[in-house]
Design an enzyme around this catalytic site. Structure first.
Site, PDB file in Angstrom:
ATOM      1  CB  THR A 141      -1.832   6.488   3.953  1.00  0.00           C
ATOM      2  OG1 THR A 141      -2.842   6.481   2.958  1.00  0.00           O
ATOM      3  CG2 THR A 141      -0.963   7.723   3.800  1.00  0.00           C
ATOM      4  CB  THR A 147      -4.848   6.321   7.513  1.00  0.00           C
ATOM      5  OG1 THR A 147      -4.626   5.094   6.819  1.00  0.00           O
ATOM      6  CG2 THR A 147      -5.693   6.048   8.736  1.00  0.00           C
ATOM      7  N   GLY A 148      -7.029   5.979   5.253  1.00  0.00           N
ATOM      8  CA  GLY A 148      -8.342   5.489   4.851  1.00  0.00           C
ATOM      9  C   GLY A 148      -8.733   5.967   3.468  1.00  0.00           C
ATOM     10  NE  ARG A 207      -8.136   7.516  -5.089  1.00  0.00           N
ATOM     11  CZ  ARG A 207      -7.588   7.316  -3.899  1.00  0.00           C
ATOM     12  NH1 ARG A 207      -6.323   6.953  -3.799  1.00  0.00           N
ATOM     13  NH2 ARG A 207      -8.301   7.478  -2.803  1.00  0.00           N
ATOM     14  CB  THR A 254      -0.236   6.324  -0.125  1.00  0.00           C
ATOM     15  OG1 THR A 254      -1.086   5.190  -0.295  1.00  0.00           O
ATOM     16  CG2 THR A 254      -0.734   7.445  -1.010  1.00  0.00           C
ATOM     17  CB  SER A 262      -0.943   0.010   1.211  1.00  0.00           C
ATOM     18  OG  SER A 262      -0.210   0.007   2.416  1.00  0.00           O
TER      19      SER A 262
END
Length: 337
Positions: A196, A247-248, A224, A214, A77
């Site tokens: 991240t 994060t997320g 994106r 990330t 990730s």
């Protein structure tokens, strides 16, 4: 009668002295500390602490820390082992910011293993904040970074496996975290497919800095860009108040200018914990139809060295390193769970 010009000179002098005094006060009352998102932040913190413990600048520390997961071949990730977009391209995002509001970022950067270091060059070598895509790659090469193929055999195999159904279904939390599933368990290719490394540091002189890096959501549309390279979304640092990172699901963080919001709430008097909780609850209130499966978490640090973290879903953890302990992993509080 005081001359108007003399008044302004006096005002500026007093302001300058107050600024110096404030900085000295912050330095004397702060405790050096490094925090970062997720359990893979432990290794990042340790690299950052090597800089902090010798009196180094927090900016150097967060760059050093962020570079660790960027080349971790087990981390899908962040960095060069990140999973690709749905067309098979690995693109990386990163941002960096110091206590003087200087910042730099890159987005949709391909073929460069350390986007965080390119982001710092953007900050220090250009009049810009954000470079993207082919322009970011051109700049990186001009700065001496060596291009390389980032798509690893393991990531390519995962991508080809995903193509069998091509189902885009990101869910909460990080593939790298050992929290939420048994060690050694098999995680499906479309689960835990994004996260991240956000890292914040306060050095012995009371200087704050932050970095965020990330590879973005796996199997994303090409081009994106999430919150990580967006100053005020994935990262924000205010040397007078504190710093925050997220994060997320980046789209939700961008919609709410998340990290900036956390820092501004601290400016209004909230503790880092209170600020993170209020920022998360704002997202929950605005997106009630999505929050049961959506994950967003914030991590914050103020100039005193106080830490706060909060997320929508359980499972978010952060790593903390200070003079007492270098490998502490702390489960964050959450709305659900």
């Amino acid at each position: 009668m005081t001359h108007r010009r003399d008044f302004f000179k006096t005002t500026l002098a007093v302001s300058s002295l107050l600024g110096i005094a404030g900085t000295a006060s912050a330095a004397s009352s702060s405790k050096p500390i490094v925090v970062s998102t997720w359990d893979f932040g432990v290794a990042a913190n340790q690299a950052a602490w090597e800089v902090i413990k010798t009196g180094g600048h927090a900016l150097d520390a967060v760059e050093a820390g962020a570079r660790i997961p960027e080349v971790d071949m087990k981390n899908h990730s962040v960095g060069r082992a990140g999973y690709p977009d749905r067309d098979g391209h690995v693109s990386l995002d990163a941002s960096i910011m110091d206590e003087r509001w200087r910042c730099g970022a890159v987005a949709a950067l391909e073929h460069i293993a350390h986007p965080i270091s390119v982001a710092r060059r953007v900050m220090e070598k250009t009049p810009h904040v954000l470079l993207v895509g082919a322009g970011a790659l051109q700049f990186a090469i001009e700065q001496g970074f060596q291009p390389e193929e980032l798509l690893t055999p393991e990531s390519e195999a995962a991508w080809k496996d995903w193509l069998k159904e091509a189902r885009y279904a990101p869910v909460a939390n990080s593939e790298m975290s050992t929290y939420g599933h048994a060690p050694g368990s098999v995680v499906p290719g479309d689960v835990h497919n994004h996260d991240t490394l956000g890292i914040l540091a306060l050095d012995a002189q009371g200087r704050l800095s932050g970095a965020c890096t990330t590879s973005g959501m796996a199997w994303k549309l090409r081009g994106r860009v999430g919150d990580s390279p967006i100053i005020g979304a994935g990262l924000y640092v205010d040397g007078e108040i504190g710093a925050a990172t997220s994060t997320g699901v980046g789209e939700e963080v961008i919609r709410n200018a998340g990290s900036f919001l956390v820092v501004e709430l601290m400016r209004q008097g909230r503790t880092p914990q209170q600020a993170c909780e209020e920022a998360v609850m704002r997202i929950v209130k605005r997106r009630p139809e999505a929050v049961k499966t959506l994950q967003v978490g914030f991590l914050a640090l103020n100039t005193k060295g106080d830490v706060g973290a909060f997320a929508i879903q359980k499972g978010f953890v952060y790593a903390q390193c200070d003079a007492a302990k270098t490998d502490l992993v702390v489960p964050a509080k959450s709305v659900f769970g």
